[in-house]
Design a protein around this motif. Sequence first.
Motif, short mmCIF file in Angstrom:
data_model
loop_
_atom_site.label_atom_id
_atom_site.label_comp_id
_atom_site.label_asym_id
_atom_site.label_seq_id
_atom_site.Cartn_x
_atom_site.Cartn_y
_atom_site.Cartn_z
N VAL A 10 0.84 -1.19 0.00
CA VAL A 10 0.00 0.00 0.00
C VAL A 10 0.88 1.24 0.00
O VAL A 10 1.96 1.26 0.58
CB VAL A 10 -0.98 0.04 1.19
CG1 VAL A 10 -1.95 -1.11 1.14
CG2 VAL A 10 -0.26 0.06 2.51
N CYS A 49 -3.31 7.23 -0.72
CA CYS A 49 -4.61 6.89 -0.14
C CYS A 49 -5.42 8.14 0.13
O CYS A 49 -4.92 9.10 0.71
CB CYS A 49 -4.41 6.11 1.15
SG CYS A 49 -5.94 5.65 1.99
N GLN A 57 -12.95 1.74 0.78
CA GLN A 57 -13.47 0.60 0.02
C GLN A 57 -12.69 -0.68 0.32
O GLN A 57 -13.28 -1.76 0.39
CB GLN A 57 -13.43 0.91 -1.48
CG GLN A 57 -14.34 2.04 -1.90
CD GLN A 57 -15.79 1.76 -1.55
OE1 GLN A 57 -16.33 0.72 -1.92
NE2 GLN A 57 -16.42 2.66 -0.86
N CYS A 58 -11.40 -0.56 0.52
CA CYS A 58 -10.58 -1.73 0.80
C CYS A 58 -11.00 -2.40 2.10
O CYS A 58 -11.06 -3.63 2.18
CB CYS A 58 -9.10 -1.35 0.84
SG CYS A 58 -8.69 -0.05 2.04
N VAL A 89 -5.19 4.19 4.82
CA VAL A 89 -5.11 2.73 4.85
C VAL A 89 -3.96 2.23 5.74
O VAL A 89 -2.89 2.83 5.79
CB VAL A 89 -4.96 2.15 3.42
CG1 VAL A 89 -3.65 2.55 2.78
CG2 VAL A 89 -5.12 0.64 3.42
N ALA A 92 -10.39 -4.97 -4.13
CA ALA A 92 -10.06 -3.75 -3.38
C ALA A 92 -9.05 -2.90 -4.14
O ALA A 92 -9.19 -1.67 -4.22
CB ALA A 92 -9.52 -4.11 -2.00
N CYS A 100 -9.94 0.95 -5.70
CA CYS A 100 -9.30 2.00 -4.90
C CYS A 100 -9.20 3.30 -5.71
O CYS A 100 -8.51 3.34 -6.73
CB CYS A 100 -7.91 1.56 -4.46
SG CYS A 100 -7.03 2.83 -3.51
#
Length: 65
Positions: free
Chosen positions: A5, A10, A15-16, A33, A51, A55
């Motif tokens: 990540v 981010c 949503q993840c 995140v 995910a 994103c």
Amino acid sequence: MKVIVDQDSCCGAGQCVLLAPEVFDQRDEDGIVVLLDAEPGEERHAAVREAAAVCPGAAIEVAEG
């Protein structure tokens, strides 16, 4: 599968976390995140791929193998 990540990319949409809560979380203070499992089990691969695909910040990278 290895999950990476980019917290700088981010936007905190979350949503993840909705799709794979065992793999992703969000920081309480700003919603960014947090990766809980960089090498999730096969049963979570489909959710992690989804995910990454949804994103909005393209902050999730999935390396197969």
